[in-house]
Design a protein around this motif. Sequence first.
Motif, PDB file in Angstrom:
ATOM      1  N   LEU A  35       0.942  -1.089  -0.020  1.00 53.93           N
ATOM      2  CA  LEU A  35       0.252   0.000   0.021  1.00 53.93           C
ATOM      3  C   LEU A  35       0.941   1.150  -0.180  1.00 53.93           C
ATOM      4  CD1 LEU A  35      -2.635  -0.915   2.697  1.00 53.93           C
ATOM      5  CD2 LEU A  35      -2.879  -0.934   0.204  1.00 53.93           C
ATOM      6  N   PRO A  36       0.195   2.256  -0.633  1.00 58.20           N
ATOM      7  CA  PRO A  36       0.938   3.589  -0.499  1.00 58.20           C
ATOM      8  C   PRO A  36       1.308   3.975   0.991  1.00 58.20           C
ATOM      9  CG  PRO A  36      -0.855   3.815  -2.059  1.00 58.20           C
ATOM     10  CD  PRO A  36      -0.957   2.435  -1.301  1.00 58.20           C
ATOM     11  N   ARG A  37       2.628   4.657   1.476  1.00 58.94           N
ATOM     12  CA  ARG A  37       2.953   4.771   2.830  1.00 58.94           C
ATOM     13  C   ARG A  37       1.913   5.481   3.507  1.00 58.94           C
ATOM     14  NH1 ARG A  37       9.276   6.697   2.269  1.00 58.94           N
ATOM     15  NH2 ARG A  37      10.016   4.737   1.316  1.00 58.94           N
ATOM     16  N   LEU A  38       1.452   6.475   3.200  1.00 55.05           N
ATOM     17  CA  LEU A  38       0.323   7.292   3.872  1.00 55.05           C
ATOM     18  C   LEU A  38      -1.012   6.309   4.428  1.00 55.05           C
ATOM     19  CD1 LEU A  38      -0.765   9.696   5.393  1.00 55.05           C
ATOM     20  CD2 LEU A  38      -1.863  10.385   3.054  1.00 55.05           C
ATOM     21  N   LEU A  39      -1.337   5.602   3.495  1.00 53.20           N
ATOM     22  CA  LEU A  39      -2.447   4.646   3.694  1.00 53.20           C
ATOM     23  C   LEU A  39      -1.986   3.261   4.494  1.00 53.20           C
ATOM     24  CD1 LEU A  39      -5.265   3.488   3.214  1.00 53.20           C
ATOM     25  CD2 LEU A  39      -4.563   2.456   1.301  1.00 53.20           C
ATOM     26  N   LEU A  40      -1.047   2.874   4.353  1.00 49.95           N
ATOM     27  CA  LEU A  40      -0.187   1.893   5.283  1.00 49.95           C
ATOM     28  C   LEU A  40      -0.116   2.241   6.573  1.00 49.95           C
ATOM     29  CD1 LEU A  40       0.904  -1.031   5.672  1.00 49.95           C
ATOM     30  CD2 LEU A  40       3.304  -0.304   4.896  1.00 49.95           C
ATOM     31  N   GLY A  41       0.526   3.493   6.741  1.00 49.12           N
ATOM     32  CA  GLY A  41       0.619   4.254   8.150  1.00 49.12           C
ATOM     33  C   GLY A  41      -0.626   4.396   8.964  1.00 49.12           C
ATOM     34  N   THR A  42      -1.660   4.860   8.173  1.00 52.72           N
ATOM     35  CA  THR A  42      -2.972   4.819   8.910  1.00 52.72           C
ATOM     36  C   THR A  42      -3.464   3.439   9.481  1.00 52.72           C
ATOM     37  OG1 THR A  42      -3.200   6.879   7.183  1.00 52.72           O
ATOM     38  CG2 THR A  42      -5.380   5.780   8.542  1.00 52.72           C
ATOM     39  N   VAL A  43      -3.723   2.634   8.337  1.00 50.56           N
ATOM     40  CA  VAL A  43      -3.968   1.039   8.991  1.00 50.56           C
ATOM     41  C   VAL A  43      -3.200   0.709  10.110  1.00 50.56           C
ATOM     42  CG1 VAL A  43      -4.068  -1.165   8.093  1.00 50.56           C
ATOM     43  CG2 VAL A  43      -4.683   0.588   6.290  1.00 50.56           C
ATOM     44  N   LEU A  44      -1.798   0.704  10.041  1.00 51.40           N
ATOM     45  CA  LEU A  44      -0.951   0.532  11.074  1.00 51.40           C
ATOM     46  C   LEU A  44      -1.320   1.168  12.282  1.00 51.40           C
ATOM     47  CD1 LEU A  44       2.267  -0.531   9.399  1.00 51.40           C
ATOM     48  CD2 LEU A  44       0.545  -2.103  10.049  1.00 51.40           C
ATOM     49  N   LEU A  45      -1.381   2.478  12.235  1.00 52.03           N
ATOM     50  CA  LEU A  45      -1.946   3.211  13.388  1.00 52.03           C
ATOM     51  C   LEU A  45      -3.064   2.796  14.156  1.00 52.03           C
ATOM     52  CD1 LEU A  45      -1.124   5.800  15.016  1.00 52.03           C
ATOM     53  CD2 LEU A  45      -2.244   6.794  13.567  1.00 52.03           C
TER      54      LEU A  45
ATOM     55  N   LEU B 118      -6.892 -11.974   5.436  1.00 51.91           N
ATOM     56  CA  LEU B 118      -6.766 -11.710   6.891  1.00 51.91           C
ATOM     57  C   LEU B 118      -6.257 -10.370   7.436  1.00 51.91           C
ATOM     58  CD1 LEU B 118      -6.779 -13.030   9.700  1.00 51.91           C
ATOM     59  CD2 LEU B 118      -4.527 -14.027   9.390  1.00 51.91           C
ATOM     60  N   HIS B 119      -5.366  -9.927   6.744  1.00 54.44           N
ATOM     61  CA  HIS B 119      -5.054  -8.359   6.974  1.00 54.44           C
ATOM     62  C   HIS B 119      -6.002  -7.407   7.065  1.00 54.44           C
ATOM     63  CE1 HIS B 119      -4.931  -6.456   2.763  1.00 54.44           C
ATOM     64  NE2 HIS B 119      -4.568  -7.504   2.522  1.00 54.44           N
TER      65      HIS B 119
ATOM     66  N   PHE C 133      -7.877  -5.358  10.560  1.00 56.69           N
ATOM     67  CA  PHE C 133      -8.239  -4.128  10.655  1.00 56.69           C
ATOM     68  C   PHE C 133      -9.631  -4.033  11.108  1.00 56.69           C
ATOM     69  CE2 PHE C 133     -10.204  -0.266   8.768  1.00 56.69           C
ATOM     70  CZ  PHE C 133      -9.210   0.743   9.296  1.00 56.69           C
ATOM     71  N   SER C 134     -10.436  -4.563  10.616  1.00 54.74           N
ATOM     72  CA  SER C 134     -11.856  -4.436  10.894  1.00 54.74           C
ATOM     73  C   SER C 134     -11.890  -4.739  12.468  1.00 54.74           C
ATOM     74  CB  SER C 134     -12.687  -5.346   9.918  1.00 54.74           C
ATOM     75  OG  SER C 134     -12.785  -5.070   8.728  1.00 54.74           O
ATOM     76  N   VAL C 135     -11.157  -6.149  12.878  1.00 62.51           N
ATOM     77  CA  VAL C 135     -11.193  -6.263  14.464  1.00 62.51           C
ATOM     78  C   VAL C 135     -10.822  -5.106  15.051  1.00 62.51           C
ATOM     79  CG1 VAL C 135     -10.230  -7.815  16.161  1.00 62.51           C
ATOM     80  CG2 VAL C 135     -11.222  -8.803  13.900  1.00 62.51           C
ATOM     81  N   ALA C 136      -9.892  -4.441  14.606  1.00 64.14           N
ATOM     82  CA  ALA C 136      -9.235  -3.333  15.368  1.00 64.14           C
ATOM     83  C   ALA C 136      -9.967  -2.144  15.482  1.00 64.14           C
ATOM     84  CB  ALA C 136      -7.985  -2.899  14.718  1.00 64.14           C
TER      85      ALA C 136
ATOM     86  N   SER D  15     -17.344   3.243  12.153  1.00 65.70           N
ATOM     87  CA  SER D  15     -17.682   3.848  10.859  1.00 65.70           C
ATOM     88  C   SER D  15     -16.653   4.747  10.535  1.00 65.70           C
ATOM     89  CB  SER D  15     -18.906   4.145  10.756  1.00 65.70           C
ATOM     90  OG  SER D  15     -19.958   3.260  10.804  1.00 65.70           O
ATOM     91  N   GLY D  16     -16.136   5.684  11.408  1.00 63.97           N
ATOM     92  CA  GLY D  16     -15.251   6.958  11.476  1.00 63.97           C
ATOM     93  C   GLY D  16     -13.784   6.401  11.004  1.00 63.97           C
ATOM     94  N   LEU D  17     -13.382   5.302  11.764  1.00 63.55           N
ATOM     95  CA  LEU D  17     -12.299   4.906  11.499  1.00 63.55           C
ATOM     96  C   LEU D  17     -12.074   4.241  10.055  1.00 63.55           C
ATOM     97  CD1 LEU D  17     -11.049   3.039  14.997  1.00 63.55           C
ATOM     98  CD2 LEU D  17     -10.189   5.352  13.879  1.00 63.55           C
ATOM     99  N   ILE D  18     -13.071   3.502   9.710  1.00 60.89           N
ATOM    100  CA  ILE D  18     -13.221   2.961   8.182  1.00 60.89           C
ATOM    101  C   ILE D  18     -13.241   3.916   7.379  1.00 60.89           C
ATOM    102  CG2 ILE D  18     -14.473   1.588   6.768  1.00 60.89           C
ATOM    103  CD1 ILE D  18     -15.478  -0.164   9.140  1.00 60.89           C
ATOM    104  N   ALA D  19     -14.108   5.070   7.577  1.00 61.43           N
ATOM    105  CA  ALA D  19     -14.132   6.379   6.667  1.00 61.43           C
ATOM    106  C   ALA D  19     -12.691   7.126   6.595  1.00 61.43           C
ATOM    107  CB  ALA D  19     -15.225   7.245   6.857  1.00 61.43           C
ATOM    108  N   ALA D  20     -11.970   7.051   7.476  1.00 56.74           N
ATOM    109  CA  ALA D  20     -10.655   7.694   7.540  1.00 56.74           C
ATOM    110  C   ALA D  20      -9.857   6.958   6.630  1.00 56.74           C
ATOM    111  CB  ALA D  20     -10.238   7.741   9.014  1.00 56.74           C
ATOM    112  N   VAL D  21      -9.645   5.753   6.752  1.00 53.70           N
ATOM    113  CA  VAL D  21      -8.866   4.816   5.817  1.00 53.70           C
ATOM    114  C   VAL D  21      -9.300   5.106   4.442  1.00 53.70           C
ATOM    115  CG1 VAL D  21      -8.058   2.511   5.192  1.00 53.70           C
ATOM    116  CG2 VAL D  21      -8.145   3.423   7.500  1.00 53.70           C
ATOM    117  N   VAL D  22     -10.665   4.890   4.020  1.00 58.58           N
ATOM    118  CA  VAL D  22     -11.171   5.261   2.727  1.00 58.58           C
ATOM    119  C   VAL D  22     -10.764   6.673   2.215  1.00 58.58           C
ATOM    120  CG1 VAL D  22     -13.177   5.262   1.450  1.00 58.58           C
ATOM    121  CG2 VAL D  22     -13.100   3.650   3.068  1.00 58.58           C
TER     122      VAL D  22
END
Length: 460
Positions: free
Chosen positions: A27-37, A135-136, A140-143, A181-188
């Motif tokens: 993934l692009p760095r910004l997107l990957l960083g958001t998911v990992l955060l 799984l990855h 994220f959904s579990v998180a 929903s807010g966290l998912i929307a942020a990643v989207v």
Amino acid sequence: MPERGSFSGGPARAGGRAPHRWPVWRLPRLLLGTVLLVEAAAAALLAIDLLTRPSPTAAELGAGAVLCVLGIAYNELAVGVERERRRLGGASHIDLSSVWTFAAALVLPGADAAVVAAVILLHLWARAWRQWVPLHRQLFSVATVVLACIAAAALVESAGEPPRPLWLLLAAIVVFMAVNSGLIAAVVAVSTPRAGPTTLFGPTDENVLELGMLCLGALAAIVLALNPALLLLMLLPLYAVLRAALIRPLEAAASTDGKTGLLNAATWVAEAERVLAGTDGAERAGGVLILDLDHFKAVNDTHGHAVGDRVLTAVADALRRVVRAPDLVGRMGGEEFVVLPKRAACGTRSVELDSVELEVVAERIRVHVADLRLEVATSRGPLVIAGLTVSVGGAVAAAGGSDLAALLQTADTALYEAKRAGRNTVRIAVTSPAPPSAHSISVPAAGRGARVPEGARSED
């Protein structure tokens, strides 16, 4: 839990992959960083809460066990329907097990509720979603649910011991849904700049369904406090709701083309006839365009049908970007697409004005397709597909009106003229007035062949 999965990397493969080879790392760095955060925050808060909070009481352990058993029992009951929903629904999905996860957030400390939610969601993934959800992405959904449980539980605990007022339950629903929903929307939002509200938060009906499941979760928490055995009565109604939720993806699958997501031929014809009949009221047809990819057979022969399918999908996406949202766009089969632009029904219109407007739309489509540059991963490395062109034939209704069959026949003849003119060009024609007697349209089963005049086009 709505999933606008724009970072999935595609369906999960049987057997999975080693973690270091998961598509998420590309993934692009910004997107990957958001998911990992998000995942790191969930893991850290869960660990801190588990380490600093006193051990759960026997009552809390019992309540958690009951919710886990019921959540898993519900998952087992719903495995077949959940698999079908995943197969039909793609990324947009409502997790109806939020009944149990939200109930856990109301009756258990945050960390304990998060553990219950993780157990239920991972079990559901293993039993029903594994084939379609990597799984990855599930982690994220579990998180997001873990964080939602911790936030909602913290709000409830701040009010002290039961009984708790109704406003507190409503506030907990808002907090749970907002965090999840807010966290998912942020990643989207990070992955899809300028995304609209529907892309960020999902369709309204799915959010209403999610809200309904959270309300049932609040009722489940109340029943759990009164008599846990009564919760068994919720399993069958929830299963009925799940079956009902399958209706929308089934309707969508029946009306759309599987490769491109556009309307299929039968649905497009039915919708176009409705517009031409004037049942839309405020809108009318602005003509018909038929598009045919030039030399598409060479793409399939040279690179294979998998690459050809990617090209069709890219062209379909280009059409969506060019036309207006109300316009009807469909795939008639093969490499042929069809567009019916809608125009305001009020005001004076002329054949000349309709012809000019239709030609403008057709030219925009032709230029947009010519500018496409598609990168496809193959076993021999990245493959760049460029230089695609499309021939476009258009038909405008005569002053006295024309039926759909006449419009399609005229547009198809104009398309043949565009092919004869060297391809990658546009031809617009005016249709003869409709005859007094209406007749039905035969929808081709495999593309343009059913409408081509005898001997007109033998190749793309």
